[in-house]
Design an enzyme around this catalytic site. Structure first.
Site, PDB file in Angstrom:
ATOM      1  N   GLU A 138      47.712  16.760 -45.482  1.00 15.09           N
ATOM      2  CA  GLU A 138      46.807  17.917 -45.268  1.00 15.09           C
ATOM      3  C   GLU A 138      47.351  19.574 -45.321  1.00 15.09           C
ATOM      4  O   GLU A 138      48.255  19.623 -44.840  1.00 15.09           O
ATOM      5  CB  GLU A 138      45.894  17.682 -44.340  1.00 15.09           C
ATOM      6  CG  GLU A 138      45.040  16.346 -44.504  1.00 15.09           C
ATOM      7  CD  GLU A 138      44.035  16.144 -43.338  1.00 15.09           C
ATOM      8  OE1 GLU A 138      43.522  14.880 -43.190  1.00 15.09           O
ATOM      9  OE2 GLU A 138      43.588  17.090 -42.493  1.00 15.09           O
ATOM     10  N   CYS A 192      48.800  26.801 -43.725  1.00 12.95           N
ATOM     11  CA  CYS A 192      49.576  26.089 -43.157  1.00 12.95           C
ATOM     12  C   CYS A 192      49.983  24.739 -43.828  1.00 12.95           C
ATOM     13  O   CYS A 192      49.042  24.071 -44.275  1.00 12.95           O
ATOM     14  CB  CYS A 192      48.632  25.686 -41.667  1.00 12.95           C
ATOM     15  SG  CYS A 192      49.395  24.471 -40.753  1.00 12.95           S
ATOM     16  N   CYS A 219      55.026  12.167 -38.717  1.00 17.44           N
ATOM     17  CA  CYS A 219      56.091  12.876 -37.987  1.00 17.44           C
ATOM     18  C   CYS A 219      56.834  11.777 -37.022  1.00 17.44           C
ATOM     19  O   CYS A 219      56.134  10.908 -36.361  1.00 17.44           O
ATOM     20  CB  CYS A 219      55.509  13.940 -37.062  1.00 17.44           C
ATOM     21  SG  CYS A 219      56.626  15.015 -36.367  1.00 17.44           S
ATOM     22  N   CYS A 234      54.940  13.839 -30.112  1.00 22.67           N
ATOM     23  CA  CYS A 234      54.752  14.673 -29.134  1.00 22.67           C
ATOM     24  C   CYS A 234      53.279  14.010 -28.526  1.00 22.67           C
ATOM     25  O   CYS A 234      52.515  13.547 -29.331  1.00 22.67           O
ATOM     26  CB  CYS A 234      54.453  16.151 -29.728  1.00 22.67           C
ATOM     27  SG  CYS A 234      55.984  17.028 -30.254  1.00 22.67           S
ATOM     28  N   GLY A 260      54.385  16.959 -39.837  1.00 20.37           N
ATOM     29  CA  GLY A 260      55.794  16.946 -39.687  1.00 20.37           C
ATOM     30  C   GLY A 260      56.684  18.037 -39.207  1.00 20.37           C
ATOM     31  O   GLY A 260      55.981  18.946 -38.741  1.00 20.37           O
ATOM     32  N   GLU A 261      57.890  17.763 -38.978  1.00 16.48           N
ATOM     33  CA  GLU A 261      58.825  18.725 -38.315  1.00 16.48           C
ATOM     34  C   GLU A 261      59.864  19.284 -39.399  1.00 16.48           C
ATOM     35  O   GLU A 261      60.628  18.605 -40.034  1.00 16.48           O
ATOM     36  CB  GLU A 261      59.819  17.851 -37.223  1.00 16.48           C
ATOM     37  CG  GLU A 261      61.058  18.650 -37.159  1.00 16.48           C
ATOM     38  CD  GLU A 261      60.862  20.196 -36.278  1.00 16.48           C
ATOM     39  OE1 GLU A 261      61.228  21.066 -37.073  1.00 16.48           O
ATOM     40  OE2 GLU A 261      60.125  20.384 -35.393  1.00 16.48           O
ATOM     41  N   SER A 268      57.204  25.426 -30.990  1.00 18.46           N
ATOM     42  CA  SER A 268      56.375  24.664 -30.285  1.00 18.46           C
ATOM     43  C   SER A 268      56.697  24.214 -29.045  1.00 18.46           C
ATOM     44  O   SER A 268      57.444  23.392 -28.660  1.00 18.46           O
ATOM     45  CB  SER A 268      55.957  23.304 -31.307  1.00 18.46           C
ATOM     46  OG  SER A 268      55.488  23.572 -32.274  1.00 18.46           O
ATOM     47  N   LEU A 269      56.318  25.250 -28.005  1.00 19.51           N
ATOM     48  CA  LEU A 269      56.843  24.985 -26.567  1.00 19.51           C
ATOM     49  C   LEU A 269      56.001  24.157 -25.841  1.00 19.51           C
ATOM     50  O   LEU A 269      56.554  23.119 -25.256  1.00 19.51           O
ATOM     51  CB  LEU A 269      56.981  26.519 -25.973  1.00 19.51           C
ATOM     52  CG  LEU A 269      57.635  26.646 -24.531  1.00 19.51           C
ATOM     53  CD1 LEU A 269      59.240  26.201 -24.924  1.00 19.51           C
ATOM     54  CD2 LEU A 269      57.546  27.815 -23.936  1.00 19.51           C
ATOM     55  N   HIS A 270      54.932  24.648 -25.546  1.00 19.62           N
ATOM     56  CA  HIS A 270      53.937  23.689 -24.917  1.00 19.62           C
ATOM     57  C   HIS A 270      54.072  23.403 -23.348  1.00 19.62           C
ATOM     58  O   HIS A 270      53.226  22.684 -22.702  1.00 19.62           O
ATOM     59  CB  HIS A 270      53.627  22.534 -25.656  1.00 19.62           C
ATOM     60  CG  HIS A 270      53.304  22.628 -27.041  1.00 19.62           C
ATOM     61  ND1 HIS A 270      52.469  23.517 -27.538  1.00 19.62           N
ATOM     62  CD2 HIS A 270      54.079  22.274 -28.227  1.00 19.62           C
ATOM     63  CE1 HIS A 270      52.461  23.730 -28.927  1.00 19.62           C
ATOM     64  NE2 HIS A 270      53.293  22.822 -29.217  1.00 19.62           N
ATOM     65  N   ASN A 326      42.559  20.806 -29.223  1.00 22.73           N
ATOM     66  CA  ASN A 326      41.525  20.216 -29.950  1.00 22.73           C
ATOM     67  C   ASN A 326      41.619  18.568 -29.872  1.00 22.73           C
ATOM     68  O   ASN A 326      42.540  18.045 -30.381  1.00 22.73           O
ATOM     69  CB  ASN A 326      41.265  20.570 -31.429  1.00 22.73           C
ATOM     70  CG  ASN A 326      40.938  21.985 -31.836  1.00 22.73           C
ATOM     71  OD1 ASN A 326      39.904  22.066 -31.614  1.00 22.73           O
ATOM     72  ND2 ASN A 326      41.890  22.730 -31.874  1.00 22.73           N
ATOM     73  N   CYS A 331      41.876  25.496 -36.162  1.00 24.50           N
ATOM     74  CA  CYS A 331      43.138  25.988 -36.058  1.00 24.50           C
ATOM     75  C   CYS A 331      43.720  25.435 -34.867  1.00 24.50           C
ATOM     76  O   CYS A 331      43.197  25.482 -33.557  1.00 24.50           O
ATOM     77  CB  CYS A 331      43.491  27.504 -36.216  1.00 24.50           C
ATOM     78  SG  CYS A 331      45.090  27.924 -36.290  1.00 24.50           S
TER      79      CYS A 331
END
Length: 414
Positions: free
Chosen positions: A120, A137, A144, A148, A200-201, A254-256, A335, A378
């Site tokens: 997508e 995007c 992936c 995560c 994906g990475e 992408s820290l999180h 989300n 998003c």
């Protein structure tokens, strides 16, 4: 995988939309869609032609969005006939598309032979001082491998890498969607920004992603500013260093989580490349001379998970972690997806988190949710991809078992 979006199988069946340049009677033809200028130059030299033909064909494909060699008027008829015989210009098949009332657009592509797999792409418009900014995007893999814990795509497992033509084809389709009825001579590139942030990475499909970004920057193709092409990674440290040597684009992380213990849980690759190594790699990445470099700062992406990573102590840990790293922070409201073990942080909690970072001098924004009416908000981009590893089923079973334990014992930590 940093961003996800939900599309049901029913939607795919009901809203199929053909791509203008998918059909190919000769699958063995050479697809010119994903070839860089250097590759095209070599191709034309091997055909006995001059190198400049590469630039001509690239412009027809990526600036005028022409897929029929017969329309390439500045190329001789003899060469056009030869190209028609051995080549094609083909993008991934569009099996679903939907346009939101707020301007967001979403496509689902089928890639591969036969039934193929689905990926997508989302385009998010935003008004800025210079006019309408349109950010695309783009996905780089089917599924992936990083798994995560807050990411739906990670629960589907990894199927395969996308090829350069499948990656750049997403950008081609997004641009073409604004000019299907526009005369060839009047067509203009519409997408202003690209983020390698979809399924994906990107750094685990390095060569194809690098080649695709080179096409994005090429003046004979999309001619995008290096500051408007961003690669987002979960933290593949060696590839960050390699990227710094190979191309000059913006970097997002992408820290999180602001500490290793929590990040090990949310982003498992952190066990291999912990925060100290990741931050050091980011510092190396932005160490570059030249005013035109895109590496002036790193964008930090941080999904806000209720009660997990949104507490005041987490904000303080962020300040300590990023104090020596020029960075901009993007807080992303989570989300939820089916069986997700997390909830979205409250608006007040997100704003308090933002205030702590902003008061310390960081540029910190809260990502606006867009395209809710087409499941393209998003912060989420997930495809209904066949789960060949059964990871999604295993994840669902694990969540259901934990819910059962809570109902029986009342103890969520059992």
């Amino acid at each position: 995988m940093n961003a996800e979006m939900v599309t049901s199988s029913a939607q795919l069946d009901e809203q199929k939309s053909p791509s203008p340049s998918v059909a190919s009677e000769t699958p063995t033809k050479i697809n010119l869609m994903g070839m860089s200028r250097s590759e095209l130059e070599q191709f034309f030299v091997e055909l006995g032609e001059k190198k400049f033909r590469a630039g001509q064909v690239m412009k027809w494909i990526h600036q005028f969005f022409v897929t029929d060699f017969a329309e390439m008027s500045n190329i001789s008829g003899k060469l056009r006939a030869k190209l028609e015989q051995i080549c094609e210009i083909r993008v991934p098949e569009v099996v679903h598309r939907n346009y939101s009332k707020d301007g967001t657009r979403k496509w689902v592509f089928r890639v591969g032979d036969g039934a193929g797999s689905l990926v997508e792409t989302v385009l998010i418009p935003a008004d800025d001082k210079t006019g309408a900014r349109k950010t695309l995007c783009i996905s780089s893999q089917v599924g992936c491998a990083l798994d995560c814990s807050f990411c739906s795509t990670g629960k589907q497992g990894f199927q395969r890498d996308l090829s350069p033509d499948e990656i750049i084809g997403q950008l081609w389709v997004a641009n073409y969607s604004y000019m299907e009825e526009v005369a060839v001579a009047e067509r203009e590139r519409t997408v202003t920004n690209v983020v390698m942030m979809g399924m994906g990475e990107p750094l685990l499909n390095y060569d194809a992603v690098l080649s695709s970004m080179q096409i994005m920057l090429d003046d004979f193709a999309y001619g995008m500013s290096k500051r408007r092409v961003t690669l987002s990674t979960s933290g593949v440290v060696p590839k960050i260093d390699q990227l710094a040597k190979d191309i000059d684009v913006a970097l997002a992380i992408s820290l999180h989580a602001p500490n290793d213990e929590l990040r090990n849980e949310l982003v498992p690759i952190n066990k291999k490349y912990p925060l100290k190594e990741l931050i050091a790699a980011c510092q190396r990445y932005i160490t570059k001379d030249g005013n035109e470099s895109a590496r002036k700062h790193v964008t930090i992406e941080y999904v806000m998970l209720d009660g997990v990573n949104d507490q005041p102590e987490h904000a303080q840990q962020m300040l300590k972690l990023l104090k020596n790293l020029p960075s901009k922070i993007n807080l992303i409201p989570f989300n939820p997806f089916p069986h997700a073990p997390y909830g979205r942080s409250s608006r007040n909690r997100i704003m308090a988190f933002q205030k702590t970072l902003s008061d310390a001098g960081f540029v910190c924004t809260i990502r606006q949710t867009r395209g809710d009416d087409i499941d393209a908000a998003c912060g989420q981009l997930v495809g209904q991809v066949a789960d060949r590893t059964r990871r999604a089923a295993q994840w669902k079973k694990k969540v259901e078992e934990k819910n059962m334990i809570v109902r029986v014992t009342g103890d969520p930590d059992s």
